[in-house]
Write a protein that holds these residues in place. Structure first.
Motif, PDB file in Angstrom:
ATOM      1  N   SER A 229       0.814  -1.225   0.000  1.00 50.34           N
ATOM      2  CA  SER A 229       0.000   0.000   0.000  1.00 50.34           C
ATOM      3  C   SER A 229       0.841   1.264   0.000  1.00 50.34           C
ATOM      4  O   SER A 229       0.527   2.225  -0.690  1.00 50.34           O
ATOM      5  CB  SER A 229      -0.883   0.056   1.251  1.00 50.34           C
ATOM      6  OG  SER A 229      -1.771  -1.012   1.276  1.00 50.34           O
ATOM      7  N   LEU A 230       1.913   1.286   0.819  1.00 58.59           N
ATOM      8  CA  LEU A 230       2.604   2.550   1.057  1.00 58.59           C
ATOM      9  C   LEU A 230       3.689   2.907   0.033  1.00 58.59           C
ATOM     10  O   LEU A 230       3.707   4.032  -0.458  1.00 58.59           O
ATOM     11  CB  LEU A 230       3.177   2.568   2.487  1.00 58.59           C
ATOM     12  CG  LEU A 230       2.127   2.410   3.596  1.00 58.59           C
ATOM     13  CD1 LEU A 230       2.779   2.446   4.964  1.00 58.59           C
ATOM     14  CD2 LEU A 230       1.049   3.483   3.512  1.00 58.59           C
ATOM     15  N   PRO A 276      -2.221  -1.028  -9.860  1.00 59.54           N
ATOM     16  CA  PRO A 276      -1.777   0.112  -9.057  1.00 59.54           C
ATOM     17  C   PRO A 276      -2.986   0.949  -8.642  1.00 59.54           C
ATOM     18  O   PRO A 276      -4.126   0.610  -8.984  1.00 59.54           O
ATOM     19  CB  PRO A 276      -0.872   0.875 -10.020  1.00 59.54           C
ATOM     20  CG  PRO A 276      -1.364   0.514 -11.382  1.00 59.54           C
ATOM     21  CD  PRO A 276      -1.921  -0.867 -11.287  1.00 59.54           C
ATOM     22  N   GLN A 277      -2.726   2.012  -7.901  1.00 62.14           N
ATOM     23  CA  GLN A 277      -3.797   2.938  -7.520  1.00 62.14           C
ATOM     24  C   GLN A 277      -4.570   3.371  -8.764  1.00 62.14           C
ATOM     25  O   GLN A 277      -3.980   3.691  -9.796  1.00 62.14           O
ATOM     26  CB  GLN A 277      -3.175   4.173  -6.857  1.00 62.14           C
ATOM     27  CG  GLN A 277      -4.157   5.288  -6.582  1.00 62.14           C
ATOM     28  CD  GLN A 277      -3.456   6.527  -6.019  1.00 62.14           C
ATOM     29  OE1 GLN A 277      -2.232   6.637  -6.050  1.00 62.14           O
ATOM     30  NE2 GLN A 277      -4.243   7.458  -5.505  1.00 62.14           N
ATOM     31  N   ARG A 278      -5.897   3.364  -8.677  1.00 63.57           N
ATOM     32  CA  ARG A 278      -6.697   3.740  -9.852  1.00 63.57           C
ATOM     33  C   ARG A 278      -7.080   5.206  -9.792  1.00 63.57           C
ATOM     34  O   ARG A 278      -7.509   5.720  -8.769  1.00 63.57           O
ATOM     35  CB  ARG A 278      -7.962   2.877  -9.906  1.00 63.57           C
ATOM     36  CG  ARG A 278      -7.646   1.433 -10.204  1.00 63.57           C
ATOM     37  CD  ARG A 278      -8.904   0.633 -10.381  1.00 63.57           C
ATOM     38  NE  ARG A 278      -9.758   1.176 -11.445  1.00 63.57           N
ATOM     39  CZ  ARG A 278     -10.915   0.663 -11.792  1.00 63.57           C
ATOM     40  NH1 ARG A 278     -11.373  -0.394 -11.166  1.00 63.57           N
ATOM     41  NH2 ARG A 278     -11.629   1.204 -12.757  1.00 63.57           N
ATOM     42  N   GLU A 285      -9.068   6.344  -6.433  1.00 66.19           N
ATOM     43  CA  GLU A 285      -8.701   5.748  -5.155  1.00 66.19           C
ATOM     44  C   GLU A 285      -7.684   6.654  -4.469  1.00 66.19           C
ATOM     45  O   GLU A 285      -6.827   7.233  -5.128  1.00 66.19           O
ATOM     46  CB  GLU A 285      -8.133   4.348  -5.380  1.00 66.19           C
ATOM     47  CG  GLU A 285      -9.164   3.383  -5.935  1.00 66.19           C
ATOM     48  CD  GLU A 285      -8.587   2.026  -6.324  1.00 66.19           C
ATOM     49  OE1 GLU A 285      -9.384   1.131  -6.623  1.00 66.19           O
ATOM     50  OE2 GLU A 285      -7.352   1.868  -6.331  1.00 66.19           O
ATOM     51  N   PRO A 286      -7.756   6.744  -3.133  1.00 69.02           N
ATOM     52  CA  PRO A 286      -6.901   7.700  -2.430  1.00 69.02           C
ATOM     53  C   PRO A 286      -5.429   7.312  -2.343  1.00 69.02           C
ATOM     54  O   PRO A 286      -4.588   8.174  -2.198  1.00 69.02           O
ATOM     55  CB  PRO A 286      -7.504   7.755  -1.024  1.00 69.02           C
ATOM     56  CG  PRO A 286      -8.363   6.573  -0.886  1.00 69.02           C
ATOM     57  CD  PRO A 286      -8.756   6.127  -2.250  1.00 69.02           C
ATOM     58  N   ASP A 287      -5.114   6.027  -2.387  1.00 67.80           N
ATOM     59  CA  ASP A 287      -3.711   5.639  -2.183  1.00 67.80           C
ATOM     60  C   ASP A 287      -3.393   4.373  -2.960  1.00 67.80           C
ATOM     61  O   ASP A 287      -4.213   3.868  -3.713  1.00 67.80           O
ATOM     62  CB  ASP A 287      -3.417   5.473  -0.685  1.00 67.80           C
ATOM     63  CG  ASP A 287      -4.376   4.485  -0.012  1.00 67.80           C
ATOM     64  OD1 ASP A 287      -5.196   3.872  -0.729  1.00 67.80           O
ATOM     65  OD2 ASP A 287      -4.320   4.351   1.219  1.00 67.80           O
ATOM     66  N   GLY A 288      -2.196   3.860  -2.718  1.00 65.97           N
ATOM     67  CA  GLY A 288      -1.734   2.681  -3.452  1.00 65.97           C
ATOM     68  C   GLY A 288      -0.551   3.048  -4.308  1.00 65.97           C
ATOM     69  O   GLY A 288      -0.301   4.222  -4.554  1.00 65.97           O
ATOM     70  N   PRO A 289       0.220   2.039  -4.755  1.00 63.95           N
ATOM     71  CA  PRO A 289       1.428   2.313  -5.545  1.00 63.95           C
ATOM     72  C   PRO A 289       1.116   2.880  -6.929  1.00 63.95           C
ATOM     73  O   PRO A 289       0.020   2.674  -7.454  1.00 63.95           O
ATOM     74  CB  PRO A 289       2.087   0.938  -5.662  1.00 63.95           C
ATOM     75  CG  PRO A 289       1.006  -0.044  -5.383  1.00 63.95           C
ATOM     76  CD  PRO A 289       0.008   0.620  -4.504  1.00 63.95           C
TER      77      PRO A 289
END
Ligand code: SF4
Lengths: 474, 239
Positions: A229-230, A276-278, A285-289
């Motif tokens: 996630s980070l 990955p983050q969409r 989406e608020p976060d993600g690689p």
């Protein structure tokens, strides 16, 4: 010079089997597992049908692997992931190092990934000047101790809390502690910072879903969730056999894996990641690689796939149940195997991955009790595969003295007159042998050093039979 | 691209010899499987519900099972009579644990609960700073479903404010509606397919079944809660 793996195995097995401390630690660690697992199994309406269905699904997946792999790769790319293919370890390492280099990565955080142990990824990354931290608690502990995992599900099962405390004291400068809870919190504290600083997270995957192009990761600690996630890059490394056809297959596989592996109804986190983050397309989406790279690794899996008799060894979902129930594993310990995958399943597949003649001794180190086979949630016929390996090894490269011994035996067995004529001599020999028993002079020392030689019956069955028959006919 | 073709070709070649079908015990490597077993088995693969652990039929039974499971998992579960009660419980837990900052996401059910706490809020919806989330004492999120069979909470990057909010703060609070309670895992996958798989937007990039607070047994196989993720998981069910 490196000793032959078989010699190392014998040496290590001998010392670990006599180590009472090791024995009591492993007994204690696994005791709770048996109770919890049996309790979970009884909650299933039908555990045996569930296993059968799972093995049928895996059979379908593995026997149509080409179709499903293509489907998986196409879907995953449509989801925004980048899919890479690697024939062997060195290719996979090169691909990963390239990605890390291009993305200017300096710090890497890893969640549990046995495939990366298989290809020695950590060593390669450290050599390339990267900081690499294992985030799974057990993996972190063995990483600090600079030793391989002891068990592919419970990597630090062979250590006491005192040993863990000592490692932390030495490497992290923490206060000594007797409490597993405090020790866990020390690791948690260290790791928090690492997650936030890492540029890339590397994970494995338990399943790859062909239908949707997702990877599914099962874990208890939450470290894989943080790893994926980070950091801004997520790299997932998995073997090509991880395929499941449909997303809904997980409804069966997730509880099966948790129950067989650790006696849990469901593992704490079962996460399905499709990209990955969409951003955009009506979804934000608020976060993600920013990027997800999926590396599909062959590394001799196709060699095992090409053997129709043993192909089902690729059904394995790496739950670790066969290790937990194996009397050999419990006696010789995980490190004795000298392999990435320990225990019964490791003994089955390692010869395919790393050479039959060099690793055939693992298949001989079994009592063929079948505990592994009855524990396996996908019903792999593990102990018969050990026999297959033995047969294949003997077929490929017969040992002259073994053949001579069998020819000799066959000769006597066929000439029963000769056989019985020699019997009294054998009896005298057996008595003489008794004088040297368990001494190095004993020709059977390899056996009698730790065991009794079975006695010869006197009078023999034939002699008894002759007497009785004469009673009947009288 | 060529590696892909290489590997797929190797796979195809490897599969040119058919494997034994399951349960075929003729260990001679010659058999080609028993097709009657095959059809029988492929029939039975359709309904895992028939073999998975038992779930009751009525809502009451399912609630009870869910509660029993969360207890065994050491998660908190409150079946509230209304939203006010849920907010009250939140405030009590908050003052007991001394929450100073909360992370949450906007939503008709979730925002009022976070706001009722009367402490600073980090809204994650439009992106956020990780360092800021790291100092939050609690993450309050919604969910897609609760699963009675396993005591799990089903979250996605869409329904629960992203990926990290439910795993980075030391306490995760989930607010769910009674109608979100599903019987079992097969039902949860049906829901996912219906809600996302068949929609134009498709699946969120992240979906997770959360079953109890984070845990580890890596030291002497002794259970410790709060390994890397939350030490506490609280589920508030409202009508
Ligand atoms: S062979 Fe079976 S029991 Fe052993 S790890 Fe694999 S799935 Fe589990």
């Amino acid at each position: 010079m490196i000793a032959h793996p078989a010699a190392e195995f014998k040496e290590s097995a001998r010392s670990v089997a006599a180590d009472r401390r090791h024995r009591s630690l492993i007994q204690k660690a696994l005791g709770g597992y048996y109770t919890k697992r049996d309790e979970q199994i009884t909650k299933f309406k039908s555990w045996s049908h569930a296993r059968e269905a799972a093995s049928a699904i895996k059979w379908d997946a593995v026997n149509h692997l080409d179709k499903y792999l293509e489907q998986f790769a196409t879907r995953a790319e449509a989801n925004g992931a980048k899919v890479h293919w690697a024939s062997n370890g060195s290719e996979a390492r090169k691909i990963i190092l390239n990605i890390l280099h291009e993305e200017n990565v300096r710090r890497v955080i890893k969640s549990k990934c046995m495939t990366s142990e298989e290809i020695h990824l950590n060593e390669a990354m450290i050599e390339a000047g990267l900081e690499v931290v294992e985030s799974d608690l057990g993996e972190f502990i063995v990483q600090l101790r600079k030793e391989p995992p002891y068990h592919f599900v419970f990597p630090a099962m062979h250590l006491t809390r005192d040993e863990v405390s000592e490692v932390f004291e030495k490497n992290l400068g923490s206060q000594p502690s007797e409490s597993p809870e405090e020790l866990t919190m020390i690791a948690r504290g260290v790791m928090r910072k690492k997650y936030c600083e890492a540029d890339a997270g590397i994970s494995g995957a338990n399943f790859a879903i062909a239908e949707t192009g997702m990877i599914s990761i099962t874990e208890n600690e939450g470290n894989a969730r943080l790893t994926t996630s980070l950091p801004r890059i997520h790299i997932a490394l998995l073997g090509i056999e991880k395929i499941l056809p449909k997303l809904s297959d997980l409804a069966l596989f997730l509880p099966l894996l948790a129950t067989a592996g650790a006696g849990q109804p469901l593992t704490c986190y079962n996460s399905m990641i499709s990209g990955p983050q969409r951003k955009g397309g009506g979804v934000s989406e608020p976060d993600g690689p920013e990027h997800l790279h999926i590396i599909l690794l062959d590394n001799h899996r196709t060699r095992l796939l090409a053997d129709p008799e043993q192909r089902d060894a690729l059904h394995c979902i790496r739950c670790g149940a066969c290790l937990n129930v194996c009397p050999i594993f419990k006696n010789v310990g995980g490190h004795t195997y000298g392999t990435t995958y320990q225990g019964p399943i490791g003994s089955v597949i390692t010869p395919h991955f790393r050479g039959l003649q060099k690793w055939k001794h693992l298949s001989a180190a079994s009592s063929l009790c079948g505990a592994c086979t009855s524990a396996c949630p996908v019903k792999i016929d593990i102990h018969h595969h050990l026999l297959h390996n033995r047969r294949n090894a003997a077929r490929e490269k017969p040992l002259w003295w073994e053949r001579a011994a069998y020819l000799l035996f066959a000769f006597f067995a066929k000439n029963h007159r000769l056989y019985y004529a020699l019997l009294p001599i054998a009896r005298i020999g057996r008595r003489l042998q008794g004088l040297f028993r368990a001494l190095h002079l004993d020709p059977f020392f390899a056996w009698t050093g730790t065991r009794e030689l079975p006695p010869m019956t006197e009078p023999s069955f034939r002699e008894q039979w002759r007497k009785r028959k004469s009673v009947f006919t009288r | 691209m060529s590696r892909r073709a290489d590997i797929l070709k190797r796979v195809k070649n490897a599969l040119s010899l058919p494997a034994l079908w399951l349960g075929d015990t003729s260990h001679d490597g010659q058999g080609h499987g028993n097709s009657s077993v095959l059809t029988q088995m492929s029939h039975s693969t359709g309904q895992p519900r028939e073999w998975l652990p038992v779930v009751g039929n009525s809502f009451q039974e399912r609630i009870q099972l869910f509660e029993k499971n969360t207890q065994a998992l050491k998660a908190g579960f409150y079946h509230c009579s209304g939203r006010e009660e849920a907010h009250e419980i939140l405030k009590q837990i908050g003052s007991r644990e001394g929450w100073k900052k909360v992370a949450s996401h906007r939503g008709e059910l979730i925002s009022p609960a976070a706001e009722a706490l009367g402490i600073p809020i980090l809204w994650t919806n439009d992106g956020y700073d990780i360092a800021e989330l790291e100092v939050c004492d609690v993450g309050i999120t919604g969910c897609d479903a609760l699963i009675a069979q396993t005591g799990s909470v089903l979250v996605t990057a869409c329904s629960a404010g992203g990926r990290a909010i439910s795993v980075l703060p030391p306490h995760h609070v989930v607010i769910a509606r009674e109608m979100d309670l599903l019987p079992d895992l097969p039902a949860a996958f049906e829901l996912l397919e219906f809600r996302y798989g068949k929609s134009r937007e498709g699946y969120p990039s992240f979906i997770s079944f959360i079953t109890g607070p984070s845990r580890t047994g890596d030291i002497e196989r002794i259970l410790v809660l709060g390994a890397h993720g939350p030490k506490e998981l609280t589920i508030l069910l409202v009508p």
